[in-house]
Design an enzyme around this catalytic site. Structure first.
Site, PDB file in Angstrom:
ATOM      1  N   TYR A 142     -92.531  17.452  95.061  1.00 23.19           N
ATOM      2  CA  TYR A 142     -92.351  17.325  93.616  1.00 23.19           C
ATOM      3  C   TYR A 142     -92.110  15.854  93.287  1.00 23.19           C
ATOM      4  CZ  TYR A 142     -91.556  22.403  93.872  1.00 23.19           C
ATOM      5  OH  TYR A 142     -91.676  23.746  94.108  1.00 23.19           O
ATOM      6  N   PHE A 201     -95.851  31.299  80.317  1.00 26.37           N
ATOM      7  CA  PHE A 201     -96.660  32.208  79.500  1.00 26.37           C
ATOM      8  C   PHE A 201     -95.783  33.180  78.716  1.00 26.37           C
ATOM      9  CE2 PHE A 201     -98.815  36.386  79.233  1.00 26.37           C
ATOM     10  CZ  PHE A 201     -99.839  36.046  78.357  1.00 26.37           C
ATOM     11  N   PHE A 202     -94.766  33.740  79.358  1.00 24.63           N
ATOM     12  CA  PHE A 202     -93.916  34.708  78.666  1.00 24.63           C
ATOM     13  C   PHE A 202     -92.884  34.039  77.762  1.00 24.63           C
ATOM     14  CE2 PHE A 202     -95.422  37.278  82.277  1.00 24.63           C
ATOM     15  CZ  PHE A 202     -95.983  38.321  81.561  1.00 24.63           C
ATOM     16  N   SER A 203     -92.777  32.726  77.852  1.00 15.97           N
ATOM     17  CA  SER A 203     -91.888  31.992  76.947  1.00 15.97           C
ATOM     18  C   SER A 203     -92.596  31.648  75.643  1.00 15.97           C
ATOM     19  CB  SER A 203     -91.397  30.705  77.608  1.00 15.97           C
ATOM     20  OG  SER A 203     -90.766  30.969  78.832  1.00 15.97           O
TER      21      SER A 203
END
Length: 343
Positions: free
Chosen positions: A62, A214-216
């Site tokens: 990261y 996506f679900f946020s």
């Protein structure tokens, strides 16, 4: 402050215990657009710890490296003792080229690098981030076992590993946790990987439990992504697939509204309700979103509600692969037999 009580879960049978929800830290530094302001991210990490979250998830890739450095700064002044720190190795970007590596020399060098960047003497949970299909898994785990014996690593984990790879690894040294993508739009792991983990007593760490945002945000998330956001390359986020995937979001949204919750909370609660051997690690860069995520811990779903969610989130409910061929996944993680390894 978040108001939901954060319980504890056991990952594996070797003694690792973590908060029932973790914090994925990747998006603070990499892949989801530009790096976020360091001071704000350290404040978010401290807020998470004060709220009862103790499992912090990072990786040497990261940044690369910058997320581990960020966590190292956040864990100073007595904070380290309050968390279980998880990082990963295995994706090497030396000279700007990506290579998946699990050879012993690389494993050891990667661990030493992470220890230094994190500013710690020992990594609580050390994952092989992706499986090197050129090196027998027994060889990689053998080196990790040495690191455990030397006190540099407490517990060993695998990420994106197939069921057979998990079995072979576990036979060399106990695997405490397997990290995998598991959500209402990524359920392929339920066929054999989840059952294998449970048969062997291995904990399950679910990454991207909100479908990478996506679900946020729903389908409109595509409009908000910066040009350097990794998600722009993923098949599921392409316009033609997102138009289809909208149906899943709309149905989840309808059920969430009936419970007075957000779709992201409901999607996260679905993962939490899978069992007490599961720890989702949603990532965020905003305190308000973090508080929403922790709120999912207090949502209890009935068997009927679980069934309803699963009926609308079948395998054919989502269009597009998880990855666009950019990273090896558990579908292609088989390694050579140990007998083939030339020492």
């Amino acid at each position: 402050m978040a108001t939901a009580k954060v319980g504890r879960v056991k990952l594996g049978s070797q003694g690792l215990e973590v908060s029932a929800q973790g914090l994925g830290c990747m998006g603070m530094s990499a892949f989801y657009g530009p790096p976020k302001p360091e001071s704000a991210m350290i404040a978010l990490i401290h807020h998470a710890i004060d709220s009862g979250i103790t499992l912090l998830d990072t990786s040497d890739v990261y940044g690369p490296h910058t997320n581990e450095i960020l966590l190292g700064k956040a864990l100073k002044d007595g904070v380290r003792e309050r968390v279980e720190l998880a990082t990963k190795f295995g994706i090497d970007y030396t000279d700007g080229k990506r290579d998946i590596r699990g050879d012993p020399a690389y494993v050891r060098a990667a661990c030493e690098g992470s220890l230094k960047r994190l500013g710690v003497d020992c990594i609580d949970l050390y994952y092989q981030h992706r499986i090197d299909t050129k090196v027998p898994i027994e060889v990689t785990i053998g080196e990790l076992k040495k690191l455990v014996e030397e006190g540099k690593v407490k517990y060993i984990g695998l990420s994106e590993a197939s069921a057979s790879t998990i079995r072979r690894a576990h036979a060399v040294h106990p695997i405490s946790a397997v990290q995998l993508e598991w959500s209402l739009w990524s359920r392929d792991v339920e066929a054999d990987i989840i059952p294998t983990c449970r048969e062997l007593g291995i904990g399950i760490v679910a990454y991207s439990p909100l479908g990478r945002g996506f679900f946020s945000s729903g389908p409109k998330i595509v409009e908000t992504l910066s040009n350097d956001d990794f998600r722009k390359t993923l098949p599921r986020f392409q316009p033609e697939n997102m138009e289809h995937n909208r149906r899943l979001y709309d149905r989840v949204n309808e059920i969430a509204a009936k419970k007075g919750r957000t779709p992201s909370q409901l999607a996260l609660a679905w993962v939490h309700n899978q069992g007490d051997d599961v720890c989702p690690i949603p990532g965020t860069t905003k305190i308000e979103n973090f508080n929403q995520n922790v709120g999912a811990l207090s949502i209890k779903l009935t068997p009927e509600e679980m069934s309803e969610l699963e009926s609308i989130a079948k395998a054919d409910s989502v269009e597009g692969d998880r990855y666009g061929g950019v990273l090896v996944t558990h579908d292609a993680s088989e390694t050579p037999p140990l007998s083939s390894w030339k020492r």
